[in-house]
Design a protein around this motif. Structure first.
Motif, short mmCIF file in Angstrom:
data_model
loop_
_atom_site.label_atom_id
_atom_site.label_comp_id
_atom_site.label_asym_id
_atom_site.label_seq_id
_atom_site.Cartn_x
_atom_site.Cartn_y
_atom_site.Cartn_z
N SER B 305 14.55 10.89 -14.69
CA SER B 305 13.31 11.54 -14.24
C SER B 305 12.28 11.56 -15.37
CB SER B 305 13.59 12.97 -13.81
OG SER B 305 12.37 13.70 -13.76
N LEU B 323 15.74 21.07 -11.48
CA LEU B 323 16.14 21.46 -10.12
C LEU B 323 15.64 20.44 -9.09
CD1 LEU B 323 17.49 23.88 -8.55
CD2 LEU B 323 15.16 24.66 -8.10
N ALA B 324 14.38 20.06 -9.21
CA ALA B 324 13.81 19.10 -8.25
C ALA B 324 14.51 17.75 -8.34
CB ALA B 324 12.31 18.95 -8.50
N ALA B 325 14.89 17.35 -9.56
CA ALA B 325 15.59 16.06 -9.73
C ALA B 325 16.98 16.13 -9.08
CB ALA B 325 15.69 15.70 -11.21
N VAL B 326 17.69 17.22 -9.27
CA VAL B 326 19.01 17.37 -8.64
C VAL B 326 18.84 17.31 -7.12
CG1 VAL B 326 20.98 18.93 -8.29
CG2 VAL B 326 19.95 18.73 -10.56
N GLY B 327 17.80 17.95 -6.63
CA GLY B 327 17.57 18.01 -5.19
C GLY B 327 17.25 16.67 -4.55
N ARG B 328 16.72 15.73 -5.35
CA ARG B 328 16.37 14.44 -4.77
C ARG B 328 17.42 13.37 -5.08
NH1 ARG B 328 14.32 10.64 -8.41
NH2 ARG B 328 13.57 11.56 -10.34
N VAL B 331 22.42 13.69 -2.65
CA VAL B 331 23.75 14.23 -2.34
C VAL B 331 23.67 15.03 -1.04
CG1 VAL B 331 25.61 15.73 -3.14
CG2 VAL B 331 24.34 14.33 -4.78
N GLU B 332 24.44 14.58 -0.05
CA GLU B 332 24.43 15.21 1.27
C GLU B 332 24.99 16.63 1.21
OE1 GLU B 332 23.32 14.34 4.36
OE2 GLU B 332 22.37 12.64 3.35
N LEU B 334 24.20 19.33 -0.28
CA LEU B 334 24.22 20.07 -1.55
C LEU B 334 23.70 21.49 -1.31
CD1 LEU B 334 24.94 19.45 -4.46
CD2 LEU B 334 22.60 18.75 -4.84
#
Lengths: 405, 405
Positions: B305, B323-328, B331-332, B334
């Motif tokens: 990112s 947080l935004a990077a983890v969210g995109r 991962v189904e 999550l």
């Protein structure tokens, strides 16, 4: 920085849509940070939202309200994304919807909330609620330009697009605004688009077009690959243009769809042109792919490659970087011998290596332009896809490394 | 720029491995650009190569020769990657192998070629062949440090690691060198690693360890996500340490593997520390993932990112970007409520939002360090993975936007 002329075109009023703008003090005092769309009864709305798993509270609520009622109000605040705010964020967003519904005499399910700005800070719902009377008192059909400015966060210029088309005896108007530039001020990260028409549109067709047009415009642009938690793009149809309802079978459907598509593309492109630190507007086309997925995999791998993006910034026809990016896009069985890559009208790669007729001077001439097209022909299928992006400049790092204020 | 001390440690001679260094004039005249490893008869070699679909000519040939013969020579040139060079590139690489084989009195299949440098330029094979006599005449067991310098392209410092371990009555030596910094000079893009031991290793175990150790070291680092066309990492075992052959069942296997692992990790980390414009060395850990794939998807999405990387550069504890990077990361299912994110020993995210005990001052204190660990606990499985990366600075843009010389 931004690419191309930044003049906001005339945004025509759309029958049945009023907009209001106010200062709620979410951003600095006196700054416009609150916008409302007020839709005539009988309007239909469809929309697409972020695919980020951690979408913001207003996205959850807007999606839910969209599925249960017929929206009458879209309430947008800037300065605070109300994302990563847990249960309190949901309560804050609902408090704003409830307050607006009460003042307007509608049910809360007809209010769609949108937020954009800092992630993780509590939404100052009380200040937004206090500003609602001023906001609602000032709504008018001809305040689109002010609304375009009102939804800006770190954008360097307002973004809008408008069309009028004759359908039979009637004029249909389409106007839209968008915002988003990446994250010019750290923690700001939202793309929003609002498009309205006074056409009377079959709700099923509205939903279908909203998904389809959004997919090939807003969902085909990338500044830095960082999907925000708040992205949303709404399509509103008030049905007040005076003509009959347009369905998938109407003869006018194609023409209306084309006009809408132009507005969608203009708004999406405006975001790329105003991308953080952008000095180039870049179209990446992939042709003769075997599937949409592989076409997009190739296009986005090139669009997100920091090495390609810095070469674009430097106007350096560094075709090895494009080739290497295509090669790592994860496409099984890709044949280097068959591949062709063009930069504008100059062929870079052919027959497994640098094209015979390529010269550095020709490549450089194309790369020095402000608008550049990279065309990658995979020669293994019939799918064509296109994405838009910008380059990666010193200003991008400066903008995103600045401390939060 | 680079992170941490850049002193090359003492690289112990490895019995059965001689190295030679010469100037062939591929780079600027007088610069060392040719390195050879000469292995004693009976040595075994295993290796891993780039996954880029458009791998370079030497990668094709090294892979083929590795599968057919017992390698005796590894020939490495810098200054030219011999990638994107089509049929001619294959012929040039083979010409170098043939010439070396003839001079050394071995068969061409025992020569593995490696190239690193500019993509798309023809390899000056004649100049390399001319330098072979000097190269072969000067081979010696104690020239590892010179070899580490000789394989550099745009690295700011040589990279090496060495260990000696006692296995029963015998000392086993491991020495290794690596190169790669991203693309400090445009079109330079290769990671190379060469690790040798005098242990006697069962060839099957050698292959298994080469794959496994490479996977969790060189295949877990990223500077900018741009996989090169030439990456290769070779593990050589000469069997001259004096002790018995080590197989998977040997009691000494675990100890030897640990020492090899340390060398692999040190060499891989050295590449990140010397990453283009790097000012921070960043470890990204993902724990309690449901699968290796999802752990790596999350880790690499954060590691790539640009927004996270510029925040790291700015020492800005901008947790919303993580947080935004983890969210995109794709991962189904999550669950934001379950997720925990730590920055060093400071908890950033817990219970669906910013941790109650988080303060900007505590986050800032961790972010200001030169070495930073981001730990993401997904709380949905038992898999742990780790990748290493660096930040994204002004120097990265400067380095990669400079015109080619």
């Amino acid at each position: 920085m931004a690419v191309g002329p930044g003049t906001l075109p005339r945004l025509f009023p759309v029958k049945g849509v009023k907009t209001g703008i106010a200062s709620a003090g979410v951003k600095k005092p006196g700054k416009k940070d609150l916008v409302v769309f007020e839709l005539a009864s009988g309007s239909h709305v469809a929309g697409i939202f972020t695919r980020n798993r951690f979408c913001a509270a207003p996205v959850h609520i807007a999606r839910r309200h969209l599925s249960t009622g017929e929206p009458r109000y879209l309430l947008i605040n800037t300065g605070n994304a109300n994302a990563g705010t847990g249960e309190r964020g949901m309560a804050d967003a609902m408090a704003c919807c409830n307050a607006l519904a009460e003042k307007a005499g509608v049910s809360p399910e007809t209010v769609l909330p949108f937020s954009t700005g800092v992630i993780g800070e509590p939404l100052p719902a009380d200040r937004i609620i206090e500003a609602l009377p001023e906001l609602l008192a000032g709504t008018d059909e001809d305040r689109w330009a002010e609304a375009a400015a009102g939804i800006m966060t770190t954008d360097t210029r307002p973004k809008g697009s408008s069309r009028q088309v004759r359908l039979g005896e009637h004029i249909v108007t389409i106007s839209g605004i968008s915002k988003g530039a990446g994250m010019i001020r750290p923690n700001m990260a939202t793309m929003l688009g609002f498009i309205a028409t006074d056409a009377s549109l079959d709700p099923a067709l509205l939903s279908q077009w909203s998904a389809e047009l959004g997919e090939h415009s807003f969902n085909r642009i990338t500044i830095d690959g960082d999907t925000s938690t708040n992205d949303a793009c709404m399509l509103m149809a008030t049905g007040q243009y005076g003509g009959p309802e347009i369905t998938a079978d109407s003869p006018e459907a194609a023409e209306l769809k084309t006009a809408l598509q132009e507005v969608y593309l203009e708004l999406a492109h405006a975001i790329v042109r105003d991308g953080e630190g952008a000095t180039k507007f870049v179209t990446i086309e992939v042709s003769e792919a075997a599937s949409v997925q592989e076409a997009l995999d190739v296009a986005y791998t090139v669009a997100h490659s920091p090495l390609v993006k810095t070469a674009l910034f430097a106007s350096d026809p560094n075709w090895g970087r494009i080739l290497a990016a295509v090669g790592r896009a994860g496409v099984e069985g890709l044949d280097l011998q068959a591949l062709e890559i063009h930069l504008g009208d100059v062929c870079l790669v052919r027959d497994g290596g640098r094209a015979d007729d390529y010269s550095e001077a020709r490549g450089k001439a194309v790369m020095s332009r402000e608008e550049i097209t990279i065309h990658i022909n995979l020669r293994r299928g019939q799918v064509f896809e296109r994405v838009w992006t910008c380059d990666f400049s010193h200003d991008y790092v400066t903008i995103n490394a600045e401390y939060r204020t």
